[in-house]
Design a protein around this motif. Structure first.
Motif, mmCIF file in Angstrom:
data_model
loop_
_atom_site.group_PDB
_atom_site.id
_atom_site.type_symbol
_atom_site.label_atom_id
_atom_site.label_comp_id
_atom_site.label_asym_id
_atom_site.label_seq_id
_atom_site.Cartn_x
_atom_site.Cartn_y
_atom_site.Cartn_z
ATOM 1 N N ALA A 153 -12.097 10.443 7.470
ATOM 2 C CA ALA A 153 -12.074 11.878 7.153
ATOM 3 C C ALA A 153 -10.716 12.469 7.540
ATOM 4 C CB ALA A 153 -13.197 12.599 7.886
ATOM 5 N N LEU A 154 -10.171 12.029 8.677
ATOM 6 C CA LEU A 154 -8.842 12.465 9.100
ATOM 7 C C LEU A 154 -7.782 12.019 8.089
ATOM 8 C CD1 LEU A 154 -6.849 13.644 11.191
ATOM 9 C CD2 LEU A 154 -6.875 11.398 12.337
ATOM 10 N N GLN A 155 -7.910 10.785 7.612
ATOM 11 C CA GLN A 155 -6.964 10.282 6.616
ATOM 12 C C GLN A 155 -7.034 11.113 5.334
ATOM 13 O OE1 GLN A 155 -7.738 8.323 3.617
ATOM 14 N NE2 GLN A 155 -5.555 8.103 3.126
ATOM 15 N N GLY A 156 -8.250 11.493 4.930
ATOM 16 C CA GLY A 156 -8.409 12.335 3.748
ATOM 17 C C GLY A 156 -7.772 13.698 3.927
ATOM 18 N N TRP A 157 -7.947 14.282 5.124
ATOM 19 C CA TRP A 157 -7.344 15.589 5.396
ATOM 20 C C TRP A 157 -5.821 15.493 5.418
ATOM 21 C CZ3 TRP A 157 -4.528 17.244 9.807
ATOM 22 C CH2 TRP A 157 -4.251 18.612 9.824
ATOM 23 N N LEU A 158 -5.291 14.435 6.017
ATOM 24 C CA LEU A 158 -3.839 14.253 6.070
ATOM 25 C C LEU A 158 -3.247 14.121 4.665
ATOM 26 C CD1 LEU A 158 -3.498 11.712 9.034
ATOM 27 C CD2 LEU A 158 -2.796 14.113 9.038
ATOM 28 N N GLN B 95 -0.182 5.249 7.249
ATOM 29 C CA GLN B 95 0.370 5.138 5.894
ATOM 30 C C GLN B 95 0.459 6.513 5.233
ATOM 31 O OE1 GLN B 95 -1.786 2.360 3.346
ATOM 32 N NE2 GLN B 95 -1.630 3.832 1.668
ATOM 33 N N THR B 96 -0.580 7.342 5.412
ATOM 34 C CA THR B 96 -0.590 8.680 4.821
ATOM 35 C C THR B 96 0.492 9.558 5.430
ATOM 36 O OG1 THR B 96 -2.978 8.492 4.446
ATOM 37 C CG2 THR B 96 -2.028 10.700 4.347
ATOM 38 N N LEU B 97 0.709 9.442 6.735
ATOM 39 C CA LEU B 97 1.772 10.208 7.391
ATOM 40 C C LEU B 97 3.149 9.814 6.848
ATOM 41 C CD1 LEU B 97 0.493 10.190 11.098
ATOM 42 C CD2 LEU B 97 0.661 12.176 9.568
ATOM 43 N N ILE C 270 3.754 8.694 3.813
ATOM 44 C CA ILE C 270 3.859 9.275 2.473
ATOM 45 C C ILE C 270 4.133 10.774 2.547
ATOM 46 C CG2 ILE C 270 2.544 9.803 0.372
ATOM 47 C CD1 ILE C 270 3.614 6.958 0.499
ATOM 48 N N ASN C 271 3.483 11.469 3.500
ATOM 49 C CA ASN C 271 3.728 12.902 3.672
ATOM 50 C C ASN C 271 5.188 13.163 4.029
ATOM 51 O OD1 ASN C 271 1.086 13.468 3.114
ATOM 52 N ND2 ASN C 271 0.469 13.817 5.222
ATOM 53 N N TYR C 272 5.766 12.282 4.829
ATOM 54 C CA TYR C 272 7.179 12.409 5.194
ATOM 55 C C TYR C 272 8.073 12.192 3.963
ATOM 56 C CZ TYR C 272 11.665 11.312 7.371
ATOM 57 O OH TYR C 272 12.999 11.291 7.716
ATOM 58 N N MET C 273 7.639 11.293 3.069
ATOM 59 C CA MET C 273 8.420 10.971 1.875
ATOM 60 C C MET C 273 8.202 11.978 0.735
ATOM 61 S SD MET C 273 7.650 6.862 1.795
ATOM 62 C CE MET C 273 8.472 6.607 0.223
ATOM 63 N N ARG C 274 7.140 12.789 0.811
ATOM 64 C CA ARG C 274 6.760 13.651 -0.316
ATOM 65 C C ARG C 274 7.873 14.591 -0.785
ATOM 66 N NH1 ARG C 274 1.876 14.769 -2.517
ATOM 67 N NH2 ARG C 274 0.804 13.702 -0.803
ATOM 68 N N PRO C 275 8.602 15.310 0.113
ATOM 69 C CA PRO C 275 9.677 16.200 -0.369
ATOM 70 C C PRO C 275 10.745 15.460 -1.176
ATOM 71 C CG PRO C 275 9.134 16.703 1.906
ATOM 72 C CD PRO C 275 8.417 15.441 1.575
ATOM 73 N N ARG C 276 11.089 14.259 -0.731
ATOM 74 C CA ARG C 276 12.080 13.474 -1.465
ATOM 75 C C ARG C 276 11.525 13.029 -2.827
ATOM 76 N NH1 ARG C 276 13.836 7.934 1.135
ATOM 77 N NH2 ARG C 276 11.986 7.266 0.009
ATOM 78 N N ILE C 277 10.236 12.624 -2.837
ATOM 79 C CA ILE C 277 9.596 12.216 -4.095
ATOM 80 C C ILE C 277 9.578 13.388 -5.076
ATOM 81 C CG2 ILE C 277 7.408 11.494 -5.147
ATOM 82 C CD1 ILE C 277 6.844 9.943 -2.539
ATOM 83 N N ARG C 278 9.288 14.599 -4.556
ATOM 84 C CA ARG C 278 9.232 15.789 -5.403
ATOM 85 C C ARG C 278 10.605 16.073 -6.026
ATOM 86 N NH1 ARG C 278 6.325 19.818 -2.098
ATOM 87 N NH2 ARG C 278 4.508 18.669 -2.845
ATOM 88 N N MET D 213 0.825 -1.209 0.000
ATOM 89 C CA MET D 213 0.000 0.000 0.000
ATOM 90 C C MET D 213 0.861 1.261 0.000
ATOM 91 S SD MET D 213 -3.086 -1.247 2.538
ATOM 92 C CE MET D 213 -4.305 -0.089 1.942
ATOM 93 N N ILE D 214 1.990 1.231 0.692
ATOM 94 C CA ILE D 214 2.896 2.387 0.680
ATOM 95 C C ILE D 214 3.494 2.565 -0.715
ATOM 96 C CG2 ILE D 214 5.124 3.229 1.511
ATOM 97 C CD1 ILE D 214 4.383 2.260 4.261
ATOM 98 N N LYS D 215 3.836 1.444 -1.354
ATOM 99 C CA LYS D 215 4.387 1.524 -2.713
ATOM 100 C C LYS D 215 3.358 2.138 -3.668
ATOM 101 C CE LYS D 215 6.512 -1.212 -6.392
ATOM 102 N NZ LYS D 215 6.914 -2.570 -6.835
ATOM 103 N N GLN D 216 2.100 1.707 -3.551
ATOM 104 C CA GLN D 216 1.057 2.262 -4.412
ATOM 105 C C GLN D 216 0.818 3.738 -4.108
ATOM 106 O OE1 GLN D 216 -2.595 0.065 -4.685
ATOM 107 N NE2 GLN D 216 -1.689 -1.348 -6.150
#
Length: 303
Positions: free
Chosen positions: A188-193, A242-244, A246-254, A78-81
């Protein structure tokens, strides 16, 4: 596209529940039997009872442990997706001006042939820039969970022990409005995150998903026994984690996407419609010349 996929998943889940509700047969005395009951419900009942004996005779904690194991096993997939979906989001942000231009011309198109050509141009834009039309989201985690979902549903629905069990005052065999509300809040929290760290333009597009996903899970929890609602709720907590991640990984992905775009800049597709119009314009002088020749021929005949 993502909203359509969410609605499709909801339809699949609802259909599965209707199927499970109708495929378990009963004897004249009311005893359940059949493939689903014998091969899914009964083994799951045995596992839940065994776990509950280890966990202080609590079937609620047994369901939580099973959920924890399932989601932990699925977490890498799921993290990979989610990472793939984030990469797609970042790429789409870079081709958005081209997408807006194509969308504008689609609206201004005056014929079906023109609209079809422009639609092919959009698909070509996605292909040339290695972007998935589905946004990198797949159904594999859902498909893997379906047998577990089916087993838990049948076990809770048709087990006298489970249907009479309580977990912190909640009857696991009956609908629980508490779990319905908790499931809505956690998704809803997961969607906001998932919107944190996302550009405002993309955030606006994600708002519909923030509404559809919690409503979908809330509906599934509402029509399910509380034992299955507990599975959904704990799964929602994992979704937030899982969303948290991905948020941590987002700057590196960008940064990775930007580095890739420097090597392979955005490719702009050929404007099929514009070329077709130019061809029409170029063919006009030929038509005019032919017309002049025909007129000259007529004049010669009159002479």
């Amino acid at each position: 596209m993502k909203n359509k996929k969410l609605l499709t998943i909801a339809a699949i889940m609802a259909s599965a529940m209707l199927f499970l509700s109708g495929c378990v047969q009963h004897t004249a005395s009311g005893k359940p039997y059949g493939f689903v009951y014998d091969n899914l419900a009964v083994p799951t009942q045995h596992v839940l009872v065994w776990l509950s004996q280890i966990l202080g005779n609590s079937l609620g904690w047994a369901i939580i442990v099973i959920t924890f194991i399932v989601r932990l096993v699925l977490m890498p997939i799921m993290i990979k997706q989610s990472k793939n979906a984030t990469v797609q989001q970042e790429k789409i942000a870079h081709i958005k001006p081209l997408m807006e231009d194509i969308t504008k011309r689609q609206k201004e198109a005056t014929s079906d042939a023109e609209r079809m050509a422009i639609n092919q141009e959009m698909m070509q834009l996605y292909r040339d820039n290695n972007i998935s039309m589905t946004g990198g989201i797949g159904c594999l985690p859902l498909l893997i969970q379906m047998p577990i979902f089916a087993a838990l549903y049948a076990a809770i629905q048709y087990s006298p022990e489970l249907s009479r069990s309580y977990f912190y005052g909640i009857n696991l065999g009956q609908r629980s409005f508490t779990l319905v509300a908790l499931s809505f809040v956690v998704y809803a929290l997961q969607g906001w995150l998932s919107t944190l760290g996302v550009p405002e333009a993309q955030r606006a597009q994600m708002r519909q998903m923030m509404i559809i996903s919690p409503l979908m899970i809330t509906f599934m929890t509402y029509i399910s026994p509380a034992g299955l609602g507990l599975y959904f709720f704990v799964g929602g907590i994992f979704a937030c984690i899982q969303t948290l991640i991905i948020n941590y990984m987002r700057p590196r992905i960008r940064k990775e996407v930007l580095a890739e775009l420097k090597k392979n800049p955005v490719k702009q597709p050929k404007k099929v419609v514009t070329e077709a119009k130019e061809t029409t314009i170029e063919s006009s002088p030929t038509s005019a010349t032919s017309k002049k020749k025909r007129n000259a021929g007529k004049q010669n005949r009159h002479k």
